[in-house]
Design an enzyme around this catalytic site. Structure first.
Site, PDB file in Angstrom:
ATOM      1  N   ASP A 149     -44.755 -21.536 -51.766  1.00  0.00           N
ATOM      2  CA  ASP A 149     -43.724 -22.560 -51.513  1.00  0.00           C
ATOM      3  C   ASP A 149     -43.561 -22.340 -50.001  1.00  0.00           C
ATOM      4  O   ASP A 149     -44.346 -21.496 -49.313  1.00  0.00           O
ATOM      5  CB  ASP A 149     -42.657 -22.268 -52.124  1.00  0.00           C
ATOM      6  CG  ASP A 149     -41.742 -23.484 -52.366  1.00  0.00           C
ATOM      7  OD1 ASP A 149     -41.339 -24.124 -51.388  1.00  0.00           O
ATOM      8  OD2 ASP A 149     -41.482 -23.951 -53.499  1.00  0.00           O
TER       9      ASP A 149
ATOM     10  N   HIS B 190     -43.303 -28.578 -49.482  1.00  0.00           N
ATOM     11  CA  HIS B 190     -43.309 -26.985 -49.889  1.00  0.00           C
ATOM     12  C   HIS B 190     -44.372 -26.191 -49.348  1.00  0.00           C
ATOM     13  O   HIS B 190     -44.906 -25.286 -50.385  1.00  0.00           O
ATOM     14  CB  HIS B 190     -43.002 -26.991 -51.353  1.00  0.00           C
ATOM     15  CG  HIS B 190     -41.717 -27.421 -51.998  1.00  0.00           C
ATOM     16  ND1 HIS B 190     -40.425 -26.697 -51.468  1.00  0.00           N
ATOM     17  CD2 HIS B 190     -41.118 -28.291 -52.553  1.00  0.00           C
ATOM     18  CE1 HIS B 190     -39.256 -27.329 -52.002  1.00  0.00           C
ATOM     19  NE2 HIS B 190     -39.669 -28.442 -52.436  1.00  0.00           N
TER      20      HIS B 190
ATOM     21  N   GLU C  22     -40.187 -33.197 -53.617  1.00  0.00           N
ATOM     22  CA  GLU C  22     -39.412 -33.053 -52.426  1.00  0.00           C
ATOM     23  C   GLU C  22     -40.262 -32.873 -51.007  1.00  0.00           C
ATOM     24  O   GLU C  22     -40.280 -31.892 -50.320  1.00  0.00           O
ATOM     25  CB  GLU C  22     -38.807 -31.788 -52.507  1.00  0.00           C
ATOM     26  CG  GLU C  22     -37.788 -31.930 -53.520  1.00  0.00           C
ATOM     27  CD  GLU C  22     -36.894 -30.588 -53.706  1.00  0.00           C
ATOM     28  OE1 GLU C  22     -35.490 -30.659 -54.007  1.00  0.00           O
ATOM     29  OE2 GLU C  22     -37.372 -29.239 -53.725  1.00  0.00           O
TER      30      GLU C  22
HETATM   31  C1  ACM Z   1     -37.536 -28.758 -57.964  1.00  0.00           C
HETATM   32  O1  ACM Z   1     -36.441 -28.453 -58.652  1.00  0.00           O
HETATM   33  N1  ACM Z   1     -37.963 -29.052 -56.774  1.00  0.00           N
HETATM   34  C2  ACM Z   1     -38.651 -28.979 -58.964  1.00  0.00           C
END
Ligand code: ACM
Length: 552
Positions: free
Chosen positions: A188, A259, A326
């Protein structure tokens, strides 16, 4: 003797399909396991035999020498292909002992988990409290099989590293609750946790951050200690093997194209170098969604193919998770390179670039006999056949995916994000997200009513997700997972009635026995009355929330 935990009436969690205590349960006879009790393991049941010797052997000082299936006073393990996959039958009879039959090696192992519960809370300790005590269980027959084949827990070891011992312990706790998928969130913005031989800086640089935000990202506080860690390839092989012995599949997650700041900090050429100076990027020290995402270049694709080659070598799992959630598009909008790629491939803008990334790895994985799974954002722009979806932004993504013929794992944030607070009290440690109580989780239904019976077949199962921005170590992890993971496990395994009709009183009654098991295991769960003084975190800002999904 009275101070010791002895045989107890034994409520089972998760609840089995059926349980027959012979004469109506009035005064069943007790089956005793003693120093003479033999263990007869048919081919295919060796893992469970080893586990029983290690676990019950330690807890009761039982040698469990090898024996033959027909002899009296024997614990017999066998396979029976007529039983459901992962199903089992446990027969305990005072005349001959305990017989555990499974539809597969996994079924036998889940049966052994039931046997451990039936032997009382002392079976959850690692040394015998009274080595002379012969543990026993009431005569009975249990027949059981899981509702879902995917009963998962997602562990985020990127935001806060969980040392290997903690992961192995977590696998033990999952096994005790008949959970069978560890979704391992390894990369991440805030850390890269998997050794990649070809790219050593991923861990030399990417596994460490200088400091960490304490609490929610709006908090003014910092933990000034550097934080990090990673698993070597041998650690990961050990974790995978340890999981496999417990019938648990480890699904690795390597995040693209968002991420990814830790990877870009290690290898700046992965970022959008025509938009920002990626050489000055560091592993991120706060929470949220980083704008620093992968550049849509051939260099990036080759880099991640090389990473995934090593991932496939380490993880035999059919599914490989590529994140996909995201991914802010600002840098791609500003990047001439990204815009050229959109034009060159006639993609549908930046969203098209996102699905171009995912489709590339979808094909790449399929060519190697694996299947891609990603968060529900991967649906945007269309998915290749065979790809599966982790539905986290509510049920909607999962419903759309199932209707389009894709497999789905249901893990809606509103229901099963176990990092979210479990009570409205301000005493909850670093309270974030919705209030989701033990009862809320018990009443979670993985299959939404919008799906037809055929579409519902696409729901492979469900998983609880444990994000670790606010969970900085084992005690916090225990607190957030337990007791709610126990309720979740029953939802994933047992055939419960519709949510409103579920007997929560019965569950809490069984939980009173289960808490004693968790105590014996040393799990730092949230007590029903609220956090113990050492479990509180006064003064650390969280972010209680009751609207749309928050990002910590
Ligand atoms: C997430 O909670 N962004 C998968």
């Amino acid at each position: 003797m009275t101070a010791l935990e002895t045989d107890s009436p034994t409520a089972l969690i998760p609840a089995p399909l059926s349980r027959d205590l012979g004469d109506g349960g009035a005064r069943p006879r007790t089956v005793r396991l003693g120093a003479q009790t033999a263990l007869a393991a048919a081919p295919g049941t060796e893992d469970t035999a080893r586990w029983l010797r290690a676990t019950l052997g330690a807890a009761f000082a039982l040698p469990l020498p090898p024996g033959s299936a027909e002899a009296p006073d024997t614990l017999t393990l066998a396979l029976d292909a007529t039983l459901p996959a992962e199903g089992y039958r446990l027969d305990a009879d005072a005349r001959w002992g305990v017989r555990l039959t499974g539809g597969s090696p996994a079924g036998v192992f889940w049966g052994a988990q039931t046997l451990r519960q039936l032997l009382g809370p002392a079976a959850f300790r690692r040394a015998a409290l009274d080595p002379g005590h012969a543990p026993g269980l009431p005569e009975q027959t249990v027949e059981d099989a899981p509702r879902f084949g995917w009963r998962g827990l997602m562990l985020d070891v990127a935001r806060h590293f969980l040392p290997k011992e903690g992961v192995l312990r977590c696998l033990d706790l999952m096994a005790a609750h008949k959970l069978n998928v560890l979704h391992f969130h390894l990369t991440d913005d805030q850390g890269w946790r998997i050794e990649v031989r070809r790219y050593p800086r991923l861990t030399e640089t990417g596994a460490w951050r200088e400091r960490s935000k304490l609490g929610h990202r709006d908090s003014p506080l910092w933990d000034p200690r550097p934080h990090g860690g990673y698993y070597t390839q041998d650690d990961l092989r050990e974790i995978v093997a340890y999981a496999a012995e417990r019938q648990i599949t480890v699904v690795p997650e390597i995040d693209i194209p968002g991420h990814s700041q830790a990877a870009i900090a290690a290898y700046p050429e992965l970022g959008n170098t025509d938009v920002i100076d990626t050489t000055s990027l560091k592993v991120w020290d706060t929470w949220g969604v980083s704008p620093n995402v992968l550049a849509p270049t051939d260099t990036t694709l080759r880099f991640y193919e090389h990473v995934l080659e090593e991932v496939l070598d380490l993880f035999p799992s059919r599914f490989v998770h590529v994140g996909g959630d995201e991914c802010p598009k600002e840098q791609w909008r500003a990047s001439a390179t990204a815009q050229e790629r959109i034009a060159e491939l006639s993609l549908d803008g930046e969203d098209g670039l996102q699905s171009w990334f995912i489709r590339h790895f979808d094909r790449w994985l399929a060519d190697r006999g694996r299947r891609l799974i990603g968060w529900d954002e991967i649906l945007e722009g269309g998915l290749a056949e065979g790809a599966a979806v982790s539905s986290w932004r509510g049920y909607e993504g999962g419903i759309a995916a199932a209707k389009a013929g894709h497999d789905v794992v249901m893990c809606p944030s509103q229901q099963v994000y176990l990092d979210y607070r479990q009570h409205a009290s301000p005493d909850e440690p670093v309270p974030i997200g919705y209030v989701r109580t033990l009862e809320d989780v018990y009443r979670f239904e993985p299959v939404p009513p919008q799906l037809t019976r055929e579409q519902a077949e696409r729901v492979l199962g469900t998983q609880a997700n444990a994000w670790s921005e606010a969970m900085d170590g084992q005690p916090r992890l225990d607190y957030q997972l337990f007791p709610r993971l126990v309720a979740f496990a029953e939802v994933a395994w047992s055939r419960l009635p519709a949510p409103k009709a579920r007997d929560y009183q019965d569950f809490t009654r069984r939980m009173t026995e289960h808490y004693v098991r968790l105590d014996a295991l040393g799990v730092g769960y949230r007590p029903p009355g609220g956090p113990l003084p050492w479990q509180r975190r006064p003064g650390i800002l969280g972010r209680p929330f009751d609207g749309s999904p928050p990002n910590v």
